[in-house]
Design a protein around this motif. Structure first.
Motif, mmCIF file in Angstrom:
data_model
loop_
_atom_site.group_PDB
_atom_site.id
_atom_site.type_symbol
_atom_site.label_atom_id
_atom_site.label_comp_id
_atom_site.label_asym_id
_atom_site.label_seq_id
_atom_site.Cartn_x
_atom_site.Cartn_y
_atom_site.Cartn_z
ATOM 1 N N GLY A 120 8.962 5.357 -9.488
ATOM 2 C CA GLY A 120 8.084 5.962 -10.440
ATOM 3 C C GLY A 120 6.597 5.950 -10.150
ATOM 4 N N LEU A 121 6.209 6.655 -8.905
ATOM 5 C CA LEU A 121 4.740 6.851 -8.672
ATOM 6 C C LEU A 121 4.566 8.399 -9.226
ATOM 7 N N GLY A 122 3.553 8.431 -9.757
ATOM 8 C CA GLY A 122 3.319 9.808 -10.521
ATOM 9 C C GLY A 122 2.092 10.047 -9.870
ATOM 10 N N SER A 123 0.865 9.760 -10.659
ATOM 11 C CA SER A 123 -0.336 9.984 -10.065
ATOM 12 C C SER A 123 -0.881 8.859 -9.182
ATOM 13 N N CYS A 124 -0.059 7.819 -9.313
ATOM 14 C CA CYS A 124 -0.398 6.624 -8.354
ATOM 15 C C CYS A 124 -0.225 7.138 -7.052
ATOM 16 N N VAL A 125 -0.639 6.101 -5.993
ATOM 17 C CA VAL A 125 -0.230 6.220 -4.912
ATOM 18 C C VAL A 125 0.360 5.019 -4.423
ATOM 19 N N GLY A 126 1.443 5.354 -3.418
ATOM 20 C CA GLY A 126 2.130 4.177 -2.835
ATOM 21 C C GLY A 126 1.485 4.164 -1.209
ATOM 22 N N LEU A 127 0.888 3.243 -0.979
ATOM 23 C CA LEU A 127 0.307 3.114 0.429
ATOM 24 C C LEU A 127 1.081 2.117 1.201
ATOM 25 N N THR A 128 1.519 2.263 2.286
ATOM 26 C CA THR A 128 2.034 1.234 3.384
ATOM 27 C C THR A 128 1.249 1.302 4.507
ATOM 28 N N LEU A 129 1.344 -0.177 5.148
ATOM 29 C CA LEU A 129 0.754 -0.330 6.322
ATOM 30 C C LEU A 129 1.833 -1.044 7.226
ATOM 31 N N TYR A 130 1.955 -0.771 8.308
ATOM 32 C CA TYR A 130 2.875 -1.360 9.188
ATOM 33 C C TYR A 130 2.393 -1.736 10.516
ATOM 34 N N ASP A 131 3.094 -2.841 11.119
ATOM 35 C CA ASP A 131 2.775 -3.189 12.428
ATOM 36 C C ASP A 131 4.066 -3.106 12.995
ATOM 37 N N PRO A 132 4.365 -2.114 14.222
ATOM 38 C CA PRO A 132 5.632 -1.841 14.631
ATOM 39 C C PRO A 132 5.985 -2.913 15.743
ATOM 40 N N GLY A 133 5.152 -3.593 16.161
ATOM 41 C CA GLY A 133 5.220 -4.809 17.122
ATOM 42 C C GLY A 133 5.898 -5.814 16.493
ATOM 43 N N LYS A 134 5.424 -6.220 15.475
ATOM 44 C CA LYS A 134 5.713 -7.485 14.785
ATOM 45 C C LYS A 134 6.886 -7.170 13.569
ATOM 46 N N LYS A 135 7.030 -5.913 13.463
ATOM 47 C CA LYS A 135 7.804 -5.426 12.237
ATOM 48 C C LYS A 135 7.498 -6.132 10.866
ATOM 49 N N LEU A 136 6.186 -5.746 10.573
ATOM 50 C CA LEU A 136 5.885 -6.156 9.532
ATOM 51 C C LEU A 136 5.172 -5.152 8.578
ATOM 52 N N ALA A 137 5.784 -5.015 7.208
ATOM 53 C CA ALA A 137 5.125 -3.790 6.467
ATOM 54 C C ALA A 137 4.700 -4.749 5.206
ATOM 55 N N GLY A 138 3.896 -3.649 4.632
ATOM 56 C CA GLY A 138 3.116 -4.047 3.258
ATOM 57 C C GLY A 138 3.101 -2.892 2.553
ATOM 58 N N MET A 139 3.118 -2.919 1.196
ATOM 59 C CA MET A 139 2.938 -1.641 0.439
ATOM 60 C C MET A 139 2.214 -2.139 -0.803
ATOM 61 N N ALA A 140 1.462 -1.105 -1.350
ATOM 62 C CA ALA A 140 0.436 -1.201 -2.358
ATOM 63 C C ALA A 140 0.827 -0.091 -3.374
ATOM 64 N N HIS A 141 0.869 -0.377 -4.694
ATOM 65 C CA HIS A 141 0.951 0.956 -5.585
ATOM 66 C C HIS A 141 -0.424 0.781 -6.372
ATOM 67 N N VAL A 142 -1.055 1.866 -5.762
ATOM 68 C CA VAL A 142 -2.598 1.894 -6.430
ATOM 69 C C VAL A 142 -2.418 3.082 -7.606
ATOM 70 N N MET A 143 -3.301 2.621 -8.458
ATOM 71 C CA MET A 143 -3.149 3.150 -9.847
ATOM 72 C C MET A 143 -4.664 4.219 -10.042
ATOM 73 N N LEU A 144 -5.734 3.446 -9.506
ATOM 74 C CA LEU A 144 -6.834 4.151 -10.021
ATOM 75 C C LEU A 144 -7.966 4.006 -8.855
ATOM 76 N N PRO A 145 -8.724 4.966 -8.536
ATOM 77 C CA PRO A 145 -9.431 5.161 -7.370
ATOM 78 C C PRO A 145 -10.533 4.128 -6.919
ATOM 79 N N SER A 146 -11.076 3.535 -7.693
ATOM 80 C CA SER A 146 -12.096 2.753 -7.507
ATOM 81 C C SER A 146 -12.479 1.591 -8.549
ATOM 82 N N SER A 147 -12.545 0.371 -8.233
ATOM 83 C CA SER A 147 -12.806 -0.826 -8.942
ATOM 84 C C SER A 147 -14.067 -0.804 -9.807
ATOM 85 N N GLU A 148 -14.874 0.387 -9.456
ATOM 86 C CA GLU A 148 -16.184 0.255 -10.032
ATOM 87 C C GLU A 148 -16.203 0.966 -11.445
#
Lengths: 164, 208
Positions: A27-55
């Motif tokens: 259910g990502l709407g205006s949120c962004v799902g961002l993934t990082l991946y290391d193809p060598g070690k086959k490690l993945a990470g995902m963040a469900h970001v809701m707002l642009p800035s912590s300020e």
């Protein structure tokens, strides 16, 4: 392949990393799902970001997974802690749509595109290449990344499924 | 969350009553539209985290129709009227008396009718709240979306996102006959609206 794949769930304003199975956020709407991946070690990470800035945060205890500028570095650190090699890490992202269109909309109304911009800035600052994205539009998405391949699966109600 | 940790049951009751009055009026309006009695469940007022809110409508991936209105004025917030696809079809065939085109998706005309029904309901919800609290509250032009519940409701939680990971939800369910039209109102007031709502009702807002 293992049939019973582990699915690691990432909630709203949440992040997680894994080395097998799938990492999913729904259910990502205006949120962004961002993934990082290391193809060598086959490690993945995902963040469900809701707002642009912590300020703009007005909370006492900051939830760093919620904001683009804090979630991306944290996700990177979590991957590195698992043994990922920094130079190999690549990023993909999806979401950041504008769910409702209003005439003369305020800044809140275009939060989706702003989330996307902030995620890109955060990636640039860390020198992580963004190799694929499926952002914008006016519809919701559910995304899954396969830890074994790094393929990002995207499902939506209106536009069907696709892979990045 | 700082703002809510000192909410006593009493304050929750006040908010429940606020939701009750709004939904009661909306139920009456819907009843008049349909020409048949509409029941309304006693509203629930809950402090929920983001995940739990989407669970309320069946999970973040559940397909729903949502009419969204931004509330402006003294006590701004977000108002959603949420229907399952089946409920939306039922509502249209009853209210508008439309012979549905029967396709997988609703036609432009049908969506427009649904939007207008949502608008009428939300308008009566808000105007009763405004009368009750003597606060000005007026809706923006409604927007309709059919999509995953998580994607839609996530939007209503943005103001809360700046403050914490929870939102206060005033949730009402309508029933017509044998559960045939089940719709939910979600009123998600902006965090800064709570002191105003309490003050207007004569409830001291002093963190106790």
């Amino acid at each position: 392949m293992i049939d019973e794949q582990t699915i690691i769930k990432v909630g709203m304003a949440d992040l997680n990393v894994g080395s097998q199975g799938l990492i999913r956020t729904t259910g990502l709407g205006s949120c962004v799902g961002l993934t990082l991946y290391d193809p060598g070690k086959k490690l993945a990470g995902m963040a469900h970001v809701m707002l642009p800035s912590s300020e703009i945060a007005r909370e006492g205890q900051l939830n760093i997974a919620k904001f683009a500028d804090t979630a991306v570095p944290e996700l990177l650190n979590r991957l590195l802690a698992l043994g990922a090699v920094r130079s190999r890490i690549v990023a993909k992202m999806a979401g950041g749509s504008q769910m409702f269109a209003f005439a003369g909309g305020s800044d809140t109304m275009r939060i989706g595109p702003r989330n996307v911009e902030s995620c890109k800035l955060a990636l640039e600052a860390l020198n992580i290449p963004l190799i694929a994205e499926d952002t914008g539009g006016n519809y919701g998405r559910t995304i899954e990344i396969a830890c074994s391949t790094g393929v990002l699966y995207i499902r939506s109600v209106q536009k069907g499924a696709k892979e990045l | 969350m700082e703002l809510f940790k000192n909410f006593k049951d009493f304050k929750m009751d006040v908010l429940k009553e606020v939701g009750n009055i709004g939904a009661g009026n909306a139920a009456t309006a819907l009843s008049q539209l349909l020409g048949k009695p509409i029941d309304m469940a006693v509203p629930k007022v809950q402090l929920l985290n983001f995940e739990e809110i989407t669970e309320k409508v069946g999970g973040a991936e559940e397909l729903v129709y949502a009419v969204f209105l931004r509330v402006e004025g003294d006590a701004p917030g977000n108002l959603f009227f949420i229907l399952t696809p089946e409920a939306a079809v039922n509502l249209l065939s009853r209210v508008a008396g439309i012979e549905l085109s029967g396709g997988e998706e609703l036609s432009e005309m049908e969506l427009s009718a649904l939007n207008e029904i949502g608008n009428i309901l939300a308008g009566s919800y808000l105007s009763s709240l405004a009368d009750f609290t003597s606060l000005t509250m007026y809706p923006t032009v409604p927007a309709l979306a059919m999509d995953m519940a998580g994607a839609i409701l996530g939007y209503g939680l943005l103001q809360f996102g700046q403050m914490g990971d929870d939102a206060l939800l005033i949730d009402t369910t309508f029933l017509e006959g044998q559960n045939e039209i089940e719709g939910q109102f979600f009123l998600i007031p902006d965090p800064e609206s709570f002191p105003k709502i309490f003050k207007s009702l004569g409830v001291p807002f002093d963190n106790d």
